[in-house]
Scaffold this motif. Sequence first.
Motif: not given
Length: 197
Positions: A23-51
């Motif tokens: 959640y905290m990362a979502t506050a910064e990732i868009s501006e970071l991407a803009s500064r770096c000429d990058a596009q963010v591809c949001w990919k949902p995962i299930f942490l419970g299943g990953l763990f």
Amino acid sequence: MPQTIDFYFKIDFYFDIVSPYTYMATAEISELASRCDAQVCWKPIFLGGLFKSLNNPNVFGSVPQKVPYLKKDMQRLARYLGVPFQFPENFPVNTLLAQRALAQLPEDQVELAARKLFDALWAQGAEIASPEVVAAATGEEAVVRAGTPEGKQALVELTQSAMERGAFGAPTFFVGEEMFFGHDRLTLLEAHLLGKL
């Protein structure tokens, strides 16, 4: 006259609404991407299943001694970033329906829906397992599809893909084969994109 070259990067952002650091990362990732000429591809995962796939029992809230520190750390970080935050009464919460519904959306719709769900959980304290709360962010059709075998499989495949690339938690960011784990590694992600690493 020198030729202008536009550099373009793609950041694969693997996330689960359950993670407060994501959640905290979502506050910064868009501006970071803009500064770096990058596009963010949001990919949902299930942490419970990953763990579970990684035989990792160390999930949020499983070590009671860590919870008081986690709450204080998140409150400090929220103040630092200037984002609204309240810790859920019952944690960890069940985000399986939310993540399955997000996995049903077209790629260009995931970010907005995910941000609504992050806000519902971490800013408003909503019951994130509620179909009504999830539908308000993703649309009812996505919630219906989330309950189908195909809908469930979509999230399994996204989670499996993250694990195969080396992910073991969230937030995890990939630029090509380079992986950056955690909100506190956003500075290194940006340095990598800017060619400083």
